[in-house]
Scaffold this active site. Structure first.
Site, PDB file in Angstrom:
ATOM      1  N   ALA A   1    -194.722 -12.534 -25.228  1.00 24.66           N
ATOM      2  CA  ALA A   1    -195.257 -11.190 -25.019  1.00 24.66           C
ATOM      3  C   ALA A   1    -196.254 -10.937 -26.146  1.00 24.66           C
ATOM      4  O   ALA A   1    -195.895 -10.429 -27.218  1.00 24.66           O
ATOM      5  CB  ALA A   1    -194.125 -10.180 -25.045  1.00 24.66           C
TER       6      ALA A   1
ATOM      7  N   GLY B   1    -195.665  -4.353 -32.611  1.00 23.41           N
ATOM      8  CA  GLY B   1    -194.908  -5.439 -31.970  1.00 23.41           C
ATOM      9  C   GLY B   1    -194.372  -4.998 -30.629  1.00 23.41           C
ATOM     10  O   GLY B   1    -194.843  -3.999 -30.066  1.00 23.41           O
ATOM     11  N   ASN B   2    -193.428  -5.745 -30.085  1.00 20.26           N
ATOM     12  CA  ASN B   2    -192.802  -5.326 -28.823  1.00 20.26           C
ATOM     13  C   ASN B   2    -191.361  -5.846 -28.785  1.00 20.26           C
ATOM     14  O   ASN B   2    -190.908  -6.498 -29.719  1.00 20.26           O
ATOM     15  CB  ASN B   2    -193.618  -5.814 -27.622  1.00 20.26           C
ATOM     16  CG  ASN B   2    -193.726  -7.316 -27.592  1.00 20.26           C
ATOM     17  OD1 ASN B   2    -192.729  -8.004 -27.426  1.00 20.26           O
ATOM     18  ND2 ASN B   2    -194.942  -7.848 -27.784  1.00 20.26           N
ATOM     19  N   ARG B   3    -190.665  -5.548 -27.698  1.00 23.92           N
ATOM     20  CA  ARG B   3    -189.213  -5.782 -27.658  1.00 23.92           C
ATOM     21  C   ARG B   3    -188.816  -7.168 -27.150  1.00 23.92           C
ATOM     22  O   ARG B   3    -187.642  -7.416 -26.889  1.00 23.92           O
ATOM     23  CB  ARG B   3    -188.552  -4.723 -26.769  1.00 23.92           C
ATOM     24  CG  ARG B   3    -188.735  -3.320 -27.272  1.00 23.92           C
ATOM     25  CD  ARG B   3    -188.058  -2.329 -26.339  1.00 23.92           C
ATOM     26  NE  ARG B   3    -188.534  -0.982 -26.566  1.00 23.92           N
ATOM     27  CZ  ARG B   3    -188.123  -0.189 -27.548  1.00 23.92           C
ATOM     28  NH1 ARG B   3    -187.228  -0.636 -28.407  1.00 23.92           N
ATOM     29  NH2 ARG B   3    -188.623   1.022 -27.673  1.00 23.92           N
TER      30      ARG B   3
END
Ligand code: PMT
Length: 402
Positions: A276, A210-212
């Protein structure tokens, strides 16, 4: 309830009617508006900064070159973060300076930088109001899109009658509400699709790539588009955010689910791709939790995810009239954004620097570079809600190429 939670700047010019502006501030606050007040130098001869601060609940703003707020262009931030500016009283001198684009004090600098609606309540001696110079300035301001309430006719401070009395505070509040209503429908009748948040790409039932991204920027865009009258669908990756009001929300997890949800939401007039999206996923997702074996750790092969923005921008049928991409970069921000603009086929890109020290991913503020085929426009650092409102205004003005 048009004024509820709206950020209103009241600019008080230096005229005897300034005392009525205290009542105006009180009435705007009573209707739920957040009020900041700018006093011109001349206005301080009629009302005190103390009474303005007490009534508005915010420090009265007096100077352009204020050491506390100007290091990060405070006047520009102030202008950008407002929904409405009310100039009351708008004196002959203040109107003249507005009409000629002066920016030599805080009031005129904010007015020049503002993109929100501006309402003036002229007030002056009848002879000054009728003077051709004042009339020229007034009509120039009207041509520039400024709106006016008053002046009314009646008894003046001087022993004379005529046109020049400032409109009464209830009239100004009503005009402010009407102006906000008419201008807040910038995207009325438009269907808008927004993607937001990260995507999670499962490795096994408990782990993912995943990402932030928090989703804050995309949700703010969906909210602002809905507030501007659009019919909005938000396709959101996993976030901790509540569904925005008046927005259809489709929650997904992976890039492939996001693509399917986006295609299902078409046709739309405008699509904004703020999510994102993970560029890669593991080639084979395990259907059970992968165990430590005590031997060598697992090795994953990554495969590329579909590019949702590029897919939609290159559709032959159902391509939205305006396709907006984002570019999240940590280096060579503009260079990479220009490359993405060409490669992905969108109409323009909002580039942001997501280096950790900027605090943009997950944070509350953003600093955007609008990258088009023609060039780059920089927006100053502002709240994500303000970026969203700015984008809505930009989209409303954007000319679709044939
Ligand atoms: O969510 P926040 O915490 O508020 O943070 C906001 C943000 C930093 C996430 C946001 O402002 C932002 O930059 N969003 C785009 C993030 C991104 O994935 O950028 P990118 O440069 O990797 O991708 C470029 C564009 O292609 C983006 O519009 C992206 O949505 C799209 N894309 C990318 C990969 C992919 N497989 N499909 C896509 O559609």
């Amino acid at each position: 309830m048009t004024l509820t939670n709206r950020a209103v700047i009241v600019i008080i010019g230096g005229g005897i009617a300034a005392y009525k502006s205290l009542d105006l501030i009180r009435r705007l606050k009573k209707r739920g508006a957040g009020v900041r007040v700018i006093l011109t130098e001349a206005a301080t001869a009629f009302v005190t900064p103390l009474s303005v601060s007490a009534l508005s609940g915010n420090r009265a703003l007096l100077r352009l070159l204020d050491a506390e707020s100007e290091p990060d262009s405070g006047h520009i931030r102030l202008a950008y973060s407002s929904d409405l500016i009310v100039v009351a009283p708008a004196t002959a001198d203040l109107m003249a300076r507005m009409a000629t684009g002066r920016a030599d004090d805080l009031a005129t600098a904010v007015l020049l930088a503002a993109t929100c609606p501006i309402l003036i309540a002229p007030a002056m001696n009848p002879a000054m109001w009728q003077h051709p110079a004042t009339q020229r300035n007034f009509w120039r301001l009207m041509d520039d899109g400024v709106e006016a309430v008053g002046p009314n006719s009646g008894a003046m401070a001087e022993p004379e009658q005529g046109v020049g009395r400032m409109a009464e505070p209830p009239e100004i509040v009503a005009a402010a509400e009407n102006l906000l209503k008419s201008r807040s429908a910038l995207l009325a009748g438009k269907k808008v699709l927004v993607t937001a948040g990260p995507t999670y790409e499962a490795i096994d039932p408990v782990r993912f790539l995943g990402n932030r991204s928090s989703g804050k920027q995309g949700y703010a865009i969906a909210r602002a588009a809905a507030a501007a009258g659009a019919d909005v669908t938000l396709v959101s990756g996993p976030t901790a955010l509540a569904d925005p009001r008046d927005v259809r929300v489709d929650r997904v997890e992976s890039a492939r689910e996001m693509l399917a949800a986006v295609l299902a939401a078409l046709p739309v007039d405008i699509a904004v791709f703020c999510a994102a999206v993970a560029d890669w996923r593991v080639d084979v997702e395990s259907d059970h939790k992968i165990k430590k074996t005590g031997e060598s750790p697992p090795v994953f092969t990554l495969v590329e995810n579909p590019d949702i923005l590029s897919t939609v921008a290159h559709l032959e049928e159902n391509r939205p009239k305006i396709v907006v991409g984002f570019a999240a970069e940590t280096d060579y921000v503009l260079k990479h954004a220009r490359e993405k603009l060409l490669k992905k086929g969108c109409d323009f890109i909002l580039a942001n620097d997501v280096s950790p020290e900027r605090g943009i991913m997950g944070g509350d503020n953003n600093s955007i570079h609008v990258v088009t085929a023609e060039g780059v426009t920089d927006w100053p650092l502002m709240a994500k809600d303000d970026v969203a409102r700015h984008l809505v205004a930009y989209l409303a003005e954007y000319r679709v190429k044939d």
